[in-house]
Design an enzyme around this catalytic site. Structure first.
Site, PDB file in Angstrom:
ATOM      1  N   ASP A 116      -4.815  -7.985  -4.211  1.00  0.00           N
ATOM      2  CA  ASP A 116      -4.964  -9.037  -3.207  1.00  0.00           C
ATOM      3  C   ASP A 116      -5.212 -10.396  -3.860  1.00  0.00           C
ATOM      4  O   ASP A 116      -4.763 -11.419  -3.341  1.00  0.00           O
ATOM      5  CB  ASP A 116      -6.108  -8.695  -2.243  1.00  0.00           C
ATOM      6  CG  ASP A 116      -5.614  -7.805  -1.112  1.00  0.00           C
ATOM      7  OD1 ASP A 116      -4.532  -8.094  -0.571  1.00  0.00           O
ATOM      8  OD2 ASP A 116      -6.291  -6.819  -0.794  1.00  0.00           O
ATOM      9  N   HIS A 152       0.820  -1.210   0.000  1.00  0.00           N
ATOM     10  CA  HIS A 152       0.000   0.000   0.000  1.00  0.00           C
ATOM     11  C   HIS A 152       0.852   1.256   0.000  1.00  0.00           C
ATOM     12  O   HIS A 152       0.407   2.313  -0.431  1.00  0.00           O
ATOM     13  CB  HIS A 152      -0.989  -0.026   1.161  1.00  0.00           C
ATOM     14  CG  HIS A 152      -2.133  -0.944   0.875  1.00  0.00           C
ATOM     15  ND1 HIS A 152      -2.139  -2.240   1.280  1.00  0.00           N
ATOM     16  CD2 HIS A 152      -3.249  -0.758   0.129  1.00  0.00           C
ATOM     17  CE1 HIS A 152      -3.237  -2.820   0.830  1.00  0.00           C
ATOM     18  NE2 HIS A 152      -3.928  -1.945   0.127  1.00  0.00           N
ATOM     19  N   CYS A 202     -10.087  -3.186 -10.344  1.00  0.00           N
ATOM     20  CA  CYS A 202      -9.542  -1.961  -9.764  1.00  0.00           C
ATOM     21  C   CYS A 202      -8.160  -2.164  -9.157  1.00  0.00           C
ATOM     22  O   CYS A 202      -7.620  -1.262  -8.540  1.00  0.00           O
ATOM     23  CB  CYS A 202     -10.503  -1.388  -8.720  1.00  0.00           C
ATOM     24  SG  CYS A 202     -10.753  -2.475  -7.325  1.00  0.00           S
ATOM     25  N   GLU A 259     -11.410 -10.511  -4.199  1.00  0.00           N
ATOM     26  CA  GLU A 259      -9.982 -10.398  -3.882  1.00  0.00           C
ATOM     27  C   GLU A 259      -9.420 -11.703  -3.352  1.00  0.00           C
ATOM     28  O   GLU A 259      -8.224 -11.794  -3.054  1.00  0.00           O
ATOM     29  CB  GLU A 259      -9.770  -9.328  -2.803  1.00  0.00           C
ATOM     30  CG  GLU A 259     -10.273  -7.966  -3.178  1.00  0.00           C
ATOM     31  CD  GLU A 259      -9.946  -6.933  -2.133  1.00  0.00           C
ATOM     32  OE1 GLU A 259      -8.933  -6.254  -2.272  1.00  0.00           O
ATOM     33  OE2 GLU A 259     -10.725  -6.798  -1.165  1.00  0.00           O
TER      34      GLU A 259
HETATM   35  C1  PEP Z   1      -6.819  -4.843  -4.567  1.00  0.00           C
HETATM   36  O1  PEP Z   1      -6.583  -5.638  -3.670  1.00  0.00           O
HETATM   37  O2  PEP Z   1      -6.580  -5.077  -5.774  1.00  0.00           O
HETATM   38  C2  PEP Z   1      -7.382  -3.527  -4.257  1.00  0.00           C
HETATM   39  C3  PEP Z   1      -7.783  -2.715  -5.216  1.00  0.00           C
HETATM   40  O3  PEP Z   1      -7.443  -3.162  -2.959  1.00  0.00           O
HETATM   41  P1  PEP Z   1      -6.163  -2.683  -2.121  1.00  0.00           P
HETATM   42  O4  PEP Z   1      -5.016  -2.479  -3.079  1.00  0.00           O
HETATM   43  O5  PEP Z   1      -6.534  -1.443  -1.414  1.00  0.00           O
HETATM   44  O6  PEP Z   1      -5.921  -3.833  -1.208  1.00  0.00           O
HETATM   45 MG    MG Z   2      -7.334  -5.276  -1.675  1.00  0.00          MG
END
Ligand code: PEP
Ligand code: MG
Length: 585
Positions: free
Chosen positions: A456, A190, A503, A432
């Protein structure tokens, strides 16, 4: 000149002055002392040496009475190093003859010593840690109350750190932090995502390099190639300046397609929405011609604030985004805290496997008052525009139903109190986990839309920590296992007529655009900075040809093969787009 390779996690190039943060977050700029102040500064250095000596002796005596002489000897070794005649002479000479600031002299000299140990290929290399300990202790005593932190940065710098947490990254001041590079960290962390959101060029997972650089030195950070260049020569600096110029020209060209639709050459309209972490990023998405916000990572409201956000804090943030979008959809994801997005106070003592622990929707369902507060704010925001809510990390249908039940309950509450909201607010979930992908035929019956979080999904499918540089080679969107889960998820959602988007970061990388369109994706949610480029690629390919690319990729059984194939396809497309000038068609 020293060129070091890490993971490219946030694009852009920056040339600037290094600000080195050690493991304790000290900031040591390259500073010089006036000749007239040399004696005072030397006295300060000696006082710090004396205080460090006292500290080490105190530790030694405490350990001796607890564990005996054998363990106390470790501290005697520290004292011997600290008082080593050669070291003391070097420190004194650095201040007296070179007029170095004592902090800088300590950092430079001790890091050189530590480096000499690190270069030994045997157990003695461990002694480098002892030298870093002495350095830290001397710096602590020298800096005293004047210790500077990330929050105090007030001039343009490139931050070089051992590690940065997502919340430290979230708090970086974009006006001054022109880029950052870290020794730790993996491509899916992140920290990486926030850097991209803030549009700060970044390279992570470089491995140990802080011993080779001092604050104030010029560095080049190349977030496109994942490189950091220490002590660059003039020729390299000139080359990068040219690259910066070229990037400005490309950005200006991409700006030309800002208001054109993201439509393939065979006339299929693709939705390109933005991913945001902070409300002010909504403007960046609008400026790039987005179709809305496809993922608002609301947990960053927590990671940027020192106290628990109130319902009104949530509402103010969501309201700002909805207003900025002016009727375009905004998908608000409920809190996805936990794993690497931890609030320090709430870190469970025994959570040794946080990615598999109490995170995300699991945490929300355990902390109902917090969850309800957020849902109330989301519902209130739904009265202001096209708001949709999305639950993260669903792994069982029960979790989805529980989350929906809490939502229904909060709706009833608002109704009772006459508070406005959209009772038909669309409800979606993220895919995810492999479990969600495998059960999607059942799950889609209970949601209005789904969004595949590949960041994820890759982590959980391949059992590889997205933030760990040591297994980063395995963290691969091209892995056939990931592609199969993606294909089946999109097939199931499309067959059920439930809108699906992707996403995860994969969506924002143009290398995957053809593959994703070929797999049947019609909605991508990407970081603001990626919108123009993704749109350009969409506008230069046909869905028919993308299908062939996806079909072919799915026949391959290794990630390497898939990657090479996709790269090759992308290069061909790019060559054609440039030759035909069809980007702004
Ligand atoms: C993902 O896991 O692809 C996602 C968009 O959520 P994050 O990156 O915030 O875990
Ligand atoms: Mg995620």
């Amino acid at each position: 000149m020293l060129k070091l390779q890490g993971f490219a996690v946030s694009p852009g190039v920056t040339i600037g002055e290094a600000l080195v943060l050690g493991t304790e977050g000290f900031r040591i700029p390259r500073r010089f002392v006036e000749r007239s102040a040399v004696d005072t500064e030397l006295a300060r250095l000696q006082a710090a040496v004396a205080e460090t000596t006292r500290e080490v002796e105190r530790n030694r005596d405490a350990i001796r009475s607890e564990l005996g002489d054998q363990y106390a000897a470790i501290f005697d070794a520290h004292l011997a190093m600290l008082h080593d005649e050669r070291l003391q002479q070097e420190l004194t000479s650095a201040v007296r003859d070179r007029n170095w600031w004592p902090e800088y002299a300590v950092s430079r000299t001790l890091r050189r010593y530590a480096k000499a140990f690190q270069n030994l290929d045997n157990h003695i290399a461990q002694r480098a840690h002892d030298i870093y300990d002495i350095e830290k202790s001397l710096l602590r005593n020298l800096l005293g109350q004047r210790r500077e932190t990330l929050a105090a940065i007030s001039q343009p710098v490139v931050v070089l750190a051992h590690n940065l947490t997502p919340s430290e990254t979230a708090n970086l001041d974009r006006r001054f932090v022109k880029g950052f590079a870290t020794e730790l960290g993996g491509p899916g962390s992140h920290t990486a995502i926030v850097a991209e959101g803030l549009e700060i060029p970044a390279v992570v997972g470089i491995g140990p390099f802080l011993a080779d650089v001092s604050g104030g030195e010029p560095v080049i950070l190349d977030g496109n190639q994942g490189l950091i260049i220490l002590q660059p020569d003039e020729e390299t600096i000139a080359q990068y300046r040219q690259e910066l110029e070229a990037a400005r020209t490309v950005a200006a060209e991409l700006d030309l397609i800002r208001d054109l639709p993201a439509e393939t050459t065979d006339g299929v309209r693709i939705q390109i929405t933005g991913n945001i972490e902070f409300p002010d990023e909504a403007e960046h998405c609008i400026a790039r011609g987005c179709d809305g916000i496809g993922l608002y990572r609301t947990e960053f409201l927590y990671l940027r604030s020192r106290r628990e956000p109130s319902e009104d804090d949530h509402f103010a943030a969501y309201g700002a985004v909805v207003r900025a979008m002016n009727g375009k959809p905004v998908v608000i994801r409920t809190l996805d805290l936990g794993a690497d997005k931890m609030l320090t106070e709430s870190r469970p003592e025994e959570d040794r496997n946080p990615c598999l622990g109490l995170r995300s929707i699991r945490l929300s369902l355990r902390q109902l008052p917090v969850f309800r507060t957020q849902l109330r704010a989301i519902l209130r925001a739904s009265a202001l525009g096209d708001v949709r809510v999305m639950f993260p990390l669903i792994s069982t249908i029960i979790e989805l139903r529980q989350a929906r039940m809490v939502l229904a309950d909060v709706m009833e509450d608002l109704l009772e109190h006459g508070i406005a909201f959209n009772p038909k607010m669309p409800v979606g979930m993220m895919v995810e986990t492999p479990a969600a992908a495998l059960m999607l035929d059942a799950l889609v019956k209970e949601v209005d839309f789904v969004s595949v979080g590949t960041n994820d999904l890759i982590q959980y499918t391949l059992a590889v920590d997205r933030g760990n540089k040591d297994v980063a080679e395995l963290y691969n969107a091209c892995d056939p296992a990931v592609l199969r889960l993606l294909r089946s998820s999109l097939d199931v959602a499309n067959a059920a007529g439930v809108p699906a988007n992707v996403c995860g970061q994969m969506s924002g990388s143009v290398m995957y655009t053809q593959l994703l369109l070929g797999l049947g994706l019609r909605h991508m949610s990407v970081p603001a900075s990626a919108i123009p480029e993704v749109k350009q690629v969409v506008r230069s390919v046909s869905v028919a040809e993308c299908r062939l690319v996806a079909e072919k990729a799915l026949t391959m059984d290794g990630a390497r093969e898939v990657k090479a194939y996709l790269r090759d396809q992308f290069n061909r497309r790019l060559a054609r787009a440039v030759a035909g000038g069809d980007a702004a068609r």
